[in-house]
Write a protein that holds these residues in place. Sequence first.
Motif, PDB file in Angstrom:
ATOM      1  N   ALA A 193       0.828  -1.212   0.000  1.00  0.00           N
ATOM      2  CA  ALA A 193       0.000   0.000   0.000  1.00  0.00           C
ATOM      3  C   ALA A 193       0.863   1.263   0.000  1.00  0.00           C
ATOM      4  CB  ALA A 193      -0.940  -0.002   1.201  1.00  0.00           C
ATOM      5  N   LEU A 194       1.911   1.288   0.815  1.00  0.00           N
ATOM      6  CA  LEU A 194       2.785   2.459   0.865  1.00  0.00           C
ATOM      7  C   LEU A 194       3.552   2.646  -0.436  1.00  0.00           C
ATOM      8  CD1 LEU A 194       4.119   2.222   4.522  1.00  0.00           C
ATOM      9  CD2 LEU A 194       2.577   3.936   3.587  1.00  0.00           C
ATOM     10  N   THR A 195       3.978   1.554  -1.037  1.00  0.00           N
ATOM     11  CA  THR A 195       4.677   1.639  -2.317  1.00  0.00           C
ATOM     12  C   THR A 195       3.743   2.149  -3.405  1.00  0.00           C
ATOM     13  OG1 THR A 195       6.168  -0.151  -1.686  1.00  0.00           O
ATOM     14  CG2 THR A 195       5.989   0.335  -4.036  1.00  0.00           C
TER      15      THR A 195
ATOM     16  N   ALA B 183       2.013   9.137  -6.106  1.00  0.00           N
ATOM     17  CA  ALA B 183       2.410  10.509  -5.777  1.00  0.00           C
ATOM     18  C   ALA B 183       3.549  10.992  -6.681  1.00  0.00           C
ATOM     19  CB  ALA B 183       2.820  10.596  -4.313  1.00  0.00           C
ATOM     20  N   LEU B 184       4.523  10.132  -6.929  1.00  0.00           N
ATOM     21  CA  LEU B 184       5.625  10.520  -7.815  1.00  0.00           C
ATOM     22  C   LEU B 184       5.129  10.764  -9.236  1.00  0.00           C
ATOM     23  CD1 LEU B 184       8.452   8.163  -6.567  1.00  0.00           C
ATOM     24  CD2 LEU B 184       8.347  10.647  -6.373  1.00  0.00           C
TER      25      LEU B 184
ATOM     26  N   VAL C 145       3.999  15.809 -13.278  1.00  0.00           N
ATOM     27  CA  VAL C 145       3.339  16.762 -14.183  1.00  0.00           C
ATOM     28  C   VAL C 145       3.978  18.139 -14.142  1.00  0.00           C
ATOM     29  CG1 VAL C 145       1.142  15.544 -14.068  1.00  0.00           C
ATOM     30  CG2 VAL C 145       1.553  17.461 -12.548  1.00  0.00           C
ATOM     31  N   ARG C 146       4.759  18.416 -13.127  1.00  0.00           N
ATOM     32  CA  ARG C 146       5.470  19.704 -13.084  1.00  0.00           C
ATOM     33  C   ARG C 146       6.418  19.847 -14.285  1.00  0.00           C
ATOM     34  NH1 ARG C 146       6.360  22.895  -8.764  1.00  0.00           N
ATOM     35  NH2 ARG C 146       4.906  22.623  -7.064  1.00  0.00           N
TER      36      ARG C 146
ATOM     37  N   GLY D 224      -0.235   9.875 -12.523  1.00  0.00           N
ATOM     38  CA  GLY D 224      -0.117   9.056 -11.322  1.00  0.00           C
ATOM     39  C   GLY D 224      -0.497   7.610 -11.576  1.00  0.00           C
ATOM     40  N   ILE D 225      -1.580   7.411 -12.303  1.00  0.00           N
ATOM     41  CA  ILE D 225      -2.014   6.040 -12.644  1.00  0.00           C
ATOM     42  C   ILE D 225      -0.970   5.353 -13.523  1.00  0.00           C
ATOM     43  CG2 ILE D 225      -3.757   4.736 -13.948  1.00  0.00           C
ATOM     44  CD1 ILE D 225      -4.722   5.598 -11.198  1.00  0.00           C
TER      45      ILE D 225
END
Length: 71
Positions: free
Chosen positions: A21-23, A29-30, A35-36, A46-47
């Motif tokens: 889950a954390l991974t 998030a990364l 997108v920046r 993200g997907i």
Amino acid sequence: VYIVSRFVPSVRPAAFAAAIALTAATLFALGALKVRFTDKNWFLSGIEMLAVGGIAAAAAYGVGELLSGLA
């Protein structure tokens, strides 16, 4: 999660699921932060990162399982 489970034994049964889950959250998030630099949709980015990372992780886990019988 695995370091915490070393010191908190009650966490051990759920350590693998928590690590997944954390991974997954980190990969998403990364990808969303990417997108920046790319000017894409943050959710789709993200997907995409989650899917690519998930496929890579599943492949690595599968190879590890196959090779574990050799030792």
